[in-house]
Design a protein around this motif. Sequence first.
Motif, PDB file in Angstrom:
ATOM      1  N   ASP A 288       0.836  -1.195   0.000  1.00  0.00           N
ATOM      2  CA  ASP A 288       0.000   0.000   0.000  1.00  0.00           C
ATOM      3  C   ASP A 288       0.873   1.247   0.000  1.00  0.00           C
ATOM      4  O   ASP A 288       1.928   1.279   0.648  1.00  0.00           O
ATOM      5  CB  ASP A 288      -0.926   0.011   1.223  1.00  0.00           C
ATOM      6  CG  ASP A 288      -2.012   1.056   1.098  1.00  0.00           C
ATOM      7  OD1 ASP A 288      -1.752   2.222   1.460  1.00  0.00           O
ATOM      8  OD2 ASP A 288      -3.122   0.723   0.651  1.00  0.00           O
ATOM      9  N   LEU A 289       0.437   2.267  -0.709  1.00  0.00           N
ATOM     10  CA  LEU A 289       1.202   3.503  -0.816  1.00  0.00           C
ATOM     11  C   LEU A 289       1.414   4.165   0.538  1.00  0.00           C
ATOM     12  O   LEU A 289       2.468   4.758   0.785  1.00  0.00           O
ATOM     13  CB  LEU A 289       0.475   4.456  -1.776  1.00  0.00           C
ATOM     14  CG  LEU A 289       1.118   5.828  -2.013  1.00  0.00           C
ATOM     15  CD1 LEU A 289       2.555   5.693  -2.498  1.00  0.00           C
ATOM     16  CD2 LEU A 289       0.286   6.638  -3.006  1.00  0.00           C
ATOM     17  N   GLY A 372      -5.325   6.201 -10.513  1.00  0.00           N
ATOM     18  CA  GLY A 372      -4.111   5.412 -10.312  1.00  0.00           C
ATOM     19  C   GLY A 372      -2.899   6.305 -10.316  1.00  0.00           C
ATOM     20  O   GLY A 372      -3.006   7.538 -10.424  1.00  0.00           O
ATOM     21  N   GLY A 373      -1.730   5.686 -10.205  1.00  0.00           N
ATOM     22  CA  GLY A 373      -0.518   6.489 -10.206  1.00  0.00           C
ATOM     23  C   GLY A 373       0.746   5.652 -10.255  1.00  0.00           C
ATOM     24  O   GLY A 373       0.732   4.434 -10.015  1.00  0.00           O
ATOM     25  N   GLU A 374       1.840   6.314 -10.582  1.00  0.00           N
ATOM     26  CA  GLU A 374       3.176   5.711 -10.596  1.00  0.00           C
ATOM     27  C   GLU A 374       4.043   6.466  -9.607  1.00  0.00           C
ATOM     28  O   GLU A 374       4.017   7.697  -9.567  1.00  0.00           O
ATOM     29  CB  GLU A 374       3.787   5.789 -11.995  1.00  0.00           C
ATOM     30  CG  GLU A 374       5.221   5.260 -12.057  1.00  0.00           C
ATOM     31  CD  GLU A 374       5.906   5.550 -13.385  1.00  0.00           C
ATOM     32  OE1 GLU A 374       6.959   4.936 -13.646  1.00  0.00           O
ATOM     33  OE2 GLU A 374       5.416   6.406 -14.151  1.00  0.00           O
ATOM     34  N   ILE A 375       4.823   5.728  -8.835  1.00  0.00           N
ATOM     35  CA  ILE A 375       5.718   6.333  -7.857  1.00  0.00           C
ATOM     36  C   ILE A 375       7.148   5.992  -8.223  1.00  0.00           C
ATOM     37  O   ILE A 375       7.457   4.844  -8.565  1.00  0.00           O
ATOM     38  CB  ILE A 375       5.406   5.849  -6.428  1.00  0.00           C
ATOM     39  CG1 ILE A 375       3.984   6.267  -6.021  1.00  0.00           C
ATOM     40  CG2 ILE A 375       6.408   6.406  -5.429  1.00  0.00           C
ATOM     41  CD1 ILE A 375       2.918   5.279  -6.357  1.00  0.00           C
ATOM     42  N   ILE A 376       8.003   6.987  -8.170  1.00  0.00           N
ATOM     43  CA  ILE A 376       9.435   6.809  -8.425  1.00  0.00           C
ATOM     44  C   ILE A 376      10.179   7.432  -7.259  1.00  0.00           C
ATOM     45  O   ILE A 376       9.929   8.590  -6.917  1.00  0.00           O
ATOM     46  CB  ILE A 376       9.867   7.491  -9.733  1.00  0.00           C
ATOM     47  CG1 ILE A 376       9.059   6.950 -10.918  1.00  0.00           C
ATOM     48  CG2 ILE A 376      11.360   7.308  -9.983  1.00  0.00           C
ATOM     49  CD1 ILE A 376       9.345   7.658 -12.236  1.00  0.00           C
ATOM     50  N   TRP A 377      11.066   6.660  -6.651  1.00  0.00           N
ATOM     51  CA  TRP A 377      11.816   7.220  -5.537  1.00  0.00           C
ATOM     52  C   TRP A 377      13.277   6.789  -5.607  1.00  0.00           C
ATOM     53  O   TRP A 377      13.627   5.785  -6.228  1.00  0.00           O
ATOM     54  CB  TRP A 377      11.201   6.831  -4.199  1.00  0.00           C
ATOM     55  CG  TRP A 377      11.368   5.397  -3.805  1.00  0.00           C
ATOM     56  CD1 TRP A 377      12.284   4.877  -2.936  1.00  0.00           C
ATOM     57  CD2 TRP A 377      10.561   4.283  -4.232  1.00  0.00           C
ATOM     58  NE1 TRP A 377      12.112   3.517  -2.806  1.00  0.00           N
ATOM     59  CE2 TRP A 377      11.064   3.125  -3.593  1.00  0.00           C
ATOM     60  CE3 TRP A 377       9.466   4.152  -5.097  1.00  0.00           C
ATOM     61  CZ2 TRP A 377      10.512   1.868  -3.793  1.00  0.00           C
ATOM     62  CZ3 TRP A 377       8.915   2.901  -5.297  1.00  0.00           C
ATOM     63  CH2 TRP A 377       9.440   1.777  -4.648  1.00  0.00           C
ATOM     64  N   GLU A 378      14.108   7.595  -4.984  1.00  0.00           N
ATOM     65  CA  GLU A 378      15.545   7.350  -4.989  1.00  0.00           C
ATOM     66  C   GLU A 378      15.894   6.266  -3.984  1.00  0.00           C
ATOM     67  O   GLU A 378      15.582   6.382  -2.791  1.00  0.00           O
ATOM     68  CB  GLU A 378      16.287   8.648  -4.652  1.00  0.00           C
ATOM     69  CG  GLU A 378      17.797   8.550  -4.757  1.00  0.00           C
ATOM     70  CD  GLU A 378      18.479   9.875  -4.438  1.00  0.00           C
ATOM     71  OE1 GLU A 378      19.331   9.889  -3.529  1.00  0.00           O
ATOM     72  OE2 GLU A 378      18.118  10.886  -5.076  1.00  0.00           O
ATOM     73  N   MET A 387       6.753   1.933  -8.246  1.00  0.00           N
ATOM     74  CA  MET A 387       5.545   1.317  -7.698  1.00  0.00           C
ATOM     75  C   MET A 387       4.352   1.820  -8.490  1.00  0.00           C
ATOM     76  O   MET A 387       4.276   3.011  -8.829  1.00  0.00           O
ATOM     77  CB  MET A 387       5.390   1.682  -6.217  1.00  0.00           C
ATOM     78  CG  MET A 387       4.211   1.056  -5.504  1.00  0.00           C
ATOM     79  SD  MET A 387       4.198   1.560  -3.746  1.00  0.00           S
ATOM     80  CE  MET A 387       2.814   0.597  -3.116  1.00  0.00           C
ATOM     81  N   LEU A 388       3.425   0.937  -8.836  1.00  0.00           N
ATOM     82  CA  LEU A 388       2.173   1.296  -9.479  1.00  0.00           C
ATOM     83  C   LEU A 388       1.039   1.062  -8.504  1.00  0.00           C
ATOM     84  O   LEU A 388       1.037   0.048  -7.783  1.00  0.00           O
ATOM     85  CB  LEU A 388       1.949   0.463 -10.751  1.00  0.00           C
ATOM     86  CG  LEU A 388       3.005   0.567 -11.856  1.00  0.00           C
ATOM     87  CD1 LEU A 388       2.628  -0.347 -13.022  1.00  0.00           C
ATOM     88  CD2 LEU A 388       3.160   1.991 -12.344  1.00  0.00           C
ATOM     89  N   GLU A 394      -3.608   1.053  -3.345  1.00  0.00           N
ATOM     90  CA  GLU A 394      -3.210  -0.350  -3.317  1.00  0.00           C
ATOM     91  C   GLU A 394      -2.217  -0.645  -4.436  1.00  0.00           C
ATOM     92  O   GLU A 394      -2.412  -0.214  -5.574  1.00  0.00           O
ATOM     93  CB  GLU A 394      -4.422  -1.261  -3.489  1.00  0.00           C
ATOM     94  CG  GLU A 394      -5.487  -1.104  -2.416  1.00  0.00           C
ATOM     95  CD  GLU A 394      -6.778  -1.785  -2.837  1.00  0.00           C
ATOM     96  OE1 GLU A 394      -6.799  -3.038  -2.880  1.00  0.00           O
ATOM     97  OE2 GLU A 394      -7.747  -1.071  -3.152  1.00  0.00           O
ATOM     98  N   ARG A 395      -1.168  -1.361  -4.136  1.00  0.00           N
ATOM     99  CA  ARG A 395      -0.158  -1.716  -5.123  1.00  0.00           C
ATOM    100  C   ARG A 395      -0.749  -2.645  -6.173  1.00  0.00           C
ATOM    101  O   ARG A 395      -1.532  -3.543  -5.870  1.00  0.00           O
ATOM    102  CB  ARG A 395       1.015  -2.418  -4.426  1.00  0.00           C
ATOM    103  CG  ARG A 395       2.228  -2.661  -5.316  1.00  0.00           C
ATOM    104  CD  ARG A 395       3.223  -3.582  -4.614  1.00  0.00           C
ATOM    105  NE  ARG A 395       2.736  -4.957  -4.570  1.00  0.00           N
ATOM    106  CZ  ARG A 395       3.204  -5.903  -3.748  1.00  0.00           C
ATOM    107  NH1 ARG A 395       4.164  -5.614  -2.885  1.00  0.00           N
ATOM    108  NH2 ARG A 395       2.711  -7.132  -3.788  1.00  0.00           N
TER     109      ARG A 395
END
Length: 584
Positions: A288-289, A372-378, A387-388, A394-395
């Motif tokens: 989960d986000l 929905g969404g896309e997550i980008i992290w260092e 992560m989508l 919810e992933r």
Amino acid sequence: MRTGQKFALCCAVVSVLTVEAFAAASSADDLAQQAFGILQQRCYKCHGAEKQTERMEALAHNIMLEDAGDETYVVPGDLKASYLWVRVGIEKDMPPKKHLPEGMPAEEIEVLRNWILEGAPAWKGSHERPFITEIDVLNSIANHLFNSGDASTRKFVRYFSITHLYNNPNVSDRDLRLYRAALSKSLNSMSRGSVIVVPTAVNEQQTIYSVDLRKLGWQDLLLWEEVVGRYPYGLKPIDLRQRQYFDKVAELYGEVAFDGFPYVRADWFIVTATRPPIYHKLLDIPEDLKDLYSRLKIDPEENFQIETAQRAGMFESGVSGQNRLVEYHNGGAFWISYDFKSDAGRSNLALFPLGPKFEGNDFNKFAFEHDGGEIIWELDNGMHGYMLVKGTGERIDDGPVEIVFDKNHTSGSPLIVNGISCIACHKKGMQPLVDDIRNGHALRFNNEAAQKVERLYPPAAQMTRVMDETNEKFYSALKKAIGPFFDPDTDLLKLPEPVSFVATEYDKNVDIIAASRELGFEREDDLRLQLSGRNIQQLGLGPLSEPKGTVKRAFWESAESGISIYQKAANEVGFGSAAIGAGF
């Protein structure tokens, strides 16, 4: 006396013929090497290193001669039928004037002309790599493992192989570099560690690589079991000599630590581990986000209120025909997109730019509702994690095509698959953004909301600066991960993205050459002889014996009762019996 004279004359004639034959061979070799030098200097950068033309490999002799109808690059002995000559010697539009304003020197054109007319002889080193046997592979692993410390250290050492690719004459040296780079990039893109880990070559030909799982944060060996539990290429040798080396590897690991696989194929690992479920497990991505926010100490609602979250809204993007909003936190170390199924209602960013809704948002009247969404992290090592999620946080494994799509089909379809599709798309880091919201809000909102939009949606220069800083950090990590596999002056960002390159190559059908090398044969004719057997024919491998016949990669790997077609074929030809992971 006459007899002796006659004998001497015959010897002289033979001697002359031998010298002439040698001279002709030397001339052909010299011509081939001259042609190689010209292609390397004038063509390879674009048609090789950067692969601007998908099919052309300027230094891959077999690919240059590969039949492609009217666009066959080189037809030995036939200038007009050779597409290379048409472009270089007739139309003279190659190399492009911007690269060589004066055009290719006449003497170089003449060399290429003579080379083609002389039958386009192969240059030395043109895929004439010495064949590496399975005994060679196992021996190299055993020797390295022996020198890797005691049993407590060895249990964390794992090996990857590209030997079957090195043995394949259709795989160029340049492509082997990309395979090596893709292995390193994929490992570091899933690492939980704090530093870049470059796999270590353990043999002279650089076809076998080792990593210490602890350096990647994978010291829980159950994680590795998740990987090998799906491995369709695991074999136990049938040949007694091979078995001696296999048993030595098992002995060095110890009965408890040995998982049954001395190595895994790097190409399989690259395209499999970078997809769910393995990608999520190796990188430890929560379900989960909210959990990811908590882990990374990000409070998106507070950041919205105090305006440290900064964003750009687009009415159309490279992955969606609908609205998309991209927002960063923590100075660019964390990015999230908000994606929509439509542009209507509260999906319309032009009318509702101040979302998402949450308790305490004074602008819920102007808040969007996303799907929905896309997550980008260092990551700690500087690479990026992905992560989508659904709109609820919810992933998910892949993005619905009605919201986002992959026009390059990196995953083998338009689906954006978490991990592999994101790695391919974001080869340079964050994609450029163009904000459509900031300059179009004035007549739509009350004064307070309009001011909020201006503070959340910064001027383009500010967003560009943050993105550039993010990408510089990413490139620094990427260079450490894949730079060692290329010449120091190589522009890594102009190369094909390594992971997507491997995925594309891997999805191609398996032909007789690939199948023979994967089954341990040095020559494809040796496999053809085996294909006439009834048992192997019943496996469905008959098409491999036909001209240009192939089988699908998915079929090659498909399993029945836990044993893949490949493993069954290996058993039939005497290369090995199935070694099966716990979850296969």
